[in-house]
Design a protein around this motif. Sequence first.
Motif, short mmCIF file in Angstrom:
data_model
loop_
_atom_site.label_atom_id
_atom_site.label_comp_id
_atom_site.label_asym_id
_atom_site.label_seq_id
_atom_site.Cartn_x
_atom_site.Cartn_y
_atom_site.Cartn_z
N ARG A 231 0.83 -1.21 0.00
CA ARG A 231 0.00 0.00 0.00
C ARG A 231 0.86 1.26 0.00
N LEU A 232 2.15 1.11 -0.20
CA LEU A 232 3.02 2.29 -0.18
C LEU A 232 3.16 2.90 -1.57
N CYS A 233 2.82 4.17 -1.63
CA CYS A 233 2.96 4.96 -2.86
C CYS A 233 3.85 6.16 -2.54
N VAL A 234 4.70 6.55 -3.47
CA VAL A 234 5.56 7.72 -3.26
C VAL A 234 5.29 8.74 -4.37
N HIS A 235 5.26 10.00 -3.97
CA HIS A 235 5.08 11.09 -4.95
C HIS A 235 6.43 11.42 -5.58
N THR A 236 6.44 11.66 -6.87
CA THR A 236 7.72 11.96 -7.53
C THR A 236 8.39 13.20 -6.93
N ILE A 237 7.59 14.12 -6.40
CA ILE A 237 8.22 15.32 -5.83
C ILE A 237 8.96 14.99 -4.53
N THR A 238 8.55 13.91 -3.87
CA THR A 238 9.24 13.51 -2.64
C THR A 238 10.69 13.15 -2.96
#
Length: 277
Positions: free
Chosen positions: A11-18
């Motif tokens: 369930r882990l999603c990362v934002h490209t801006i992170t």
Amino acid sequence: MSADPLTDFSRLCVHTITTKGWELEEAVDHYAEVGISGITVWRQWLDRRNASQAGDRIRAAGLEVVSLCRGGFYPAVEEKARKESILDNQRAIEDAATLGAPLVVLVCGAVPGQSLEESRKQITDGIAATLPLAESVGIKLAIEPLHPMYADDRSAINSLASANDICDQLNHPLVGIAFDVYHLWWDPELEEQTRRTAEANRFFAYHVCDWMTPTHDLLNDRGLMGEGCIDLRGIRAMVEQNGFHGMIEVEVFSNRWWNKPTAEFLKAIQHAYLHHT
Ligand code: ZN
């Protein structure tokens, strides 16, 4: 997918801006390599790229495109600027459809000196104007209420109640809410308004990070989960009790973390996700 909670990144999603130091392809490869399941693409990462190929590249790596960030910024004093904003939002919706993202996140906008009430009216009108296109391509629109410290120029929608009110007015199944703990954690009505969001089937997205004390920069001093004062476990339990079981999206804007090697930051994100979220 492992059921072990200490290695489960399903369930882990990362934002490209992170992971701002990485181009889209690098981010995709690194996320996939460590088992991260989702990616939210910020529009700058589609500059000079073919959105369709970018979507294929992401899916070929085994990642899910969770959303496109971001549309919005509807209010403006001049009508011409408001029309341009609607065109820009239509481009975002088309890009999301081409990329294969089901959802566009809306940072709705505000104009310093214009009443928040007027800005909210312009936001409602702006979203309504883009709904026919959203409908024709089947893209959801998520209003992200922002913390009141951004009410001057980033969003006139500053609480979950206010976002729900606009959703009620628009009354459309494609219009819902992106719940970001950074913007909402302080709200005494959080539980009641989360229930309202869930009952209306408009809980579309869940963003996490942490609130630093003191905060040195209003935009780029967010904490990684566990570094600050937000009750992340409590809020997650509350939203899950209300039926949300979607992706948990890590959205951290932090000059402090961006100054470190991005791979080191990604490791810290995984650790913080498992132990503090
Ligand atoms: Zn967010």
